[in-house]
Motif scaffolding. Structure first.
Motif, mmCIF file in Angstrom:
data_model
loop_
_atom_site.group_PDB
_atom_site.id
_atom_site.type_symbol
_atom_site.label_atom_id
_atom_site.label_comp_id
_atom_site.label_asym_id
_atom_site.label_seq_id
_atom_site.Cartn_x
_atom_site.Cartn_y
_atom_site.Cartn_z
ATOM 1 N N VAL A 167 0.841 -1.206 0.000
ATOM 2 C CA VAL A 167 0.000 0.000 0.000
ATOM 3 C C VAL A 167 0.875 1.255 0.000
ATOM 4 N N PHE A 168 1.929 1.254 0.821
ATOM 5 C CA PHE A 168 2.832 2.405 0.860
ATOM 6 C C PHE A 168 3.514 2.610 -0.494
ATOM 7 N N SER A 169 3.968 1.501 -1.104
ATOM 8 C CA SER A 169 4.665 1.595 -2.397
ATOM 9 C C SER A 169 3.729 2.125 -3.482
ATOM 10 N N GLU A 170 2.479 1.639 -3.473
ATOM 11 C CA GLU A 170 1.504 2.114 -4.451
ATOM 12 C C GLU A 170 1.207 3.594 -4.238
ATOM 13 N N ALA A 171 1.131 4.005 -2.969
ATOM 14 C CA ALA A 171 0.890 5.416 -2.663
ATOM 15 C C ALA A 171 2.071 6.275 -3.121
#
Length: 443
Positions: free
Chosen positions: A169-173
């Motif tokens: 989720v952090f990487s996608e954000a």
């Protein structure tokens, strides 16, 4: 005296403690049985109760469950729920007992923070995804800060956050906010990157988002223009990407303008050993795995990488030494790189010294570099071959053969010995013991 002793024993029973006399006749405090964790038998710091009604210390029972056990350790009953419930009554009794027995050196256990649950983590991650879709950088930043704070509270919280997919989720954000101006989204991108470093190692999905061209451009931007913390986090993220052995990502990273220069700067002007080693790791993959490695090697040589690496090798710890030797080995695949190394007066003394002195990997790299330099020597006076002999290379290589090494290194050592043997008559004999007096054998 008898009455006084009886009163002490009665007071001890009232406080819920058991006392025993040591061999010296002194009173010894024993932890009450119901205050002990049935697994470790130590005083519980965070008592929690399972669905079977048995109370354990949270850390111990969670390790038991995480190991794949779904039964109660004491009763062997199957657990109806894997979420332990805090036992506030026992915890309060333990705290009171600690206070009453502070004269024995017992410190009061602090009231534990309630650990984050999977449900809470998933709810926050869902909100992060929504804020990304709305391009609400401020909301996303606040949510990331909240999760990062929870992860720092305890190792248990961190495991819960990681296992529920925070890395992806952090990487996608990060990729999502990289699509717009880096300056406009600077605050949220910086916070996401900081949180990501806590999530390492990342899974394949997370690396897929972080390894997009846009995300990698943002990382290089941080690496080139960020403060010390951002530069460190950026290079750690790049190292995480190149260690995935994804050839395409390494090639794309190599093509990003300013990447090599920013990585080189971290070695030339180090901010911390961790960042320097990470930078060397990224450079190593770029010059040994990339289809455009010749171009990158030429840039590094022009920047002065050869002399910088050799100076770094003079006095450095094992990890840094291995990384620096690895990069130098890759640089010496280039004719210009070998020429620069041959012209450096420290090359031969440093390389010979590292053989059998640091690690097997450092020895393999050192032999490989020596082999590349010596086999390409064309000067009639022997050049680097004579220099190597003067610093004891012949004796060191003979010893390496006796101690044993991998086949690829053994072949290079044998060839080096033949090359060196032709020039042995040009120098005086050296005392091999001078070179080996600090040698630690591997057996």
């Amino acid at each position: 005296m008898m009455i006084s002793s009886w009163r002490r024993r009665r007071a001890a029973r009232r406080a819920g403690k058991e006392q025993q006399r040591t061999e010296n006749g002194e009173m010894e405090l024993t932890i009450p049985r119901d205050f002990r964790c049935p697994i470790s038998l130590d005083l519980m710091k965070d008592p929690v109760t399972l669905s079977t009604g048995i109370t354990y210390d949270r850390e111990n029972i969670e390790k038991w469950i995480e190991a794949g056990n779904f039964t109660c350790p004491l009763t062997n009953q199957v657990l109806r729920s894997l979420e332990p419930i805090p036992n506030h009554t026992i915890r309060k009794r333990i705290q009171d007992w600690c206070v009453e027995n502070r004269s024995y050196g017992i410190e009061r256990i602090p009231t534990p923070r309630v650990p984050v649950s999977s449900k809470e983590v998933l709810e926050i991650l869902s909100e992060i995804i929504v804020s990304c879709k709305k391009r609400d950088g401020e909301a996303c930043r606040d949510l990331v800060v909240k999760l990062k704070s929870l992860a720092k509270e305890s190792e248990r919280n961190k495991r819960c956050i990681v296992t529920n997919g925070a890395g992806s989720v952090f990487s996608e954000a990060f990729e999502s906010f990289s699509r717009a101006s880096f300056d406009e989204n600077n605050a949220v991108l910086e916070e996401i990157l900081s949180a990501l470093t806590i999530m390492f190692p990342l899974d394949g999905e997370a690396k897929g988002f972080l390894g997009s061209v846009l995300a990698m451009r943002c990382l290089i931007w941080f690496l080139s223009s960020g403060d010390l913390s951002r530069r460190r986090n950026a290079v750690l993220a790049l190292r995480e990407l190149v260690l995935s052995s994804d050839q395409r990502k390494v090639n794309e990273l190599s093509e990003i303008e300013g990447a090599i220069e920013a990585l080189f700067k971290l070695i030339k002007d180090p901010i911390c050993p961790t960042a320097t080693k990470a930078s060397l790791t990224v450079i190593y993959h770029m010059i040994t795995s990339s289809s455009t490695n010749e171009k990158q090697v030429a840039k590094l040589i022009n920047l002065g990488i050869v002399s910088l690496l050799i100076e770094t090798l003079v006095d450095t710890e094992r990890g840094m030494c291995e990384n620096a030797l690895g990069v130098l080995d890759g640089i010496c695949n280039s004719g210009e790189g070998r020429e620069m190394a041959c012209n450096n007066a420290l090359s031969m003394p440093v390389l010979v010294k590292k053989i059998l002195r640091v690690s097997n990997l450092a020895t393999e790299f050192s032999v490989s570099i020596l082999w590349k330099l010596c086999k390409n020597e064309k000067r009639e006076d022997g050049g680097v071959l004579v220099e190597a002999l003067q610093v004891g290379a012949f004796q060191k290589l003979l010893l390496l053969l006796q101690l044993g090494c991998v086949d690829k290194t053994r072949e290079k050592v044998s060839e080096l010995l033949k090359l060196l043997n032709h020039h042995r008559n040009k120098i005086e004999c050296v005392d091999p013991m001078d070179n080996f007096k600090h040698l630690k054998r591997s057996f």
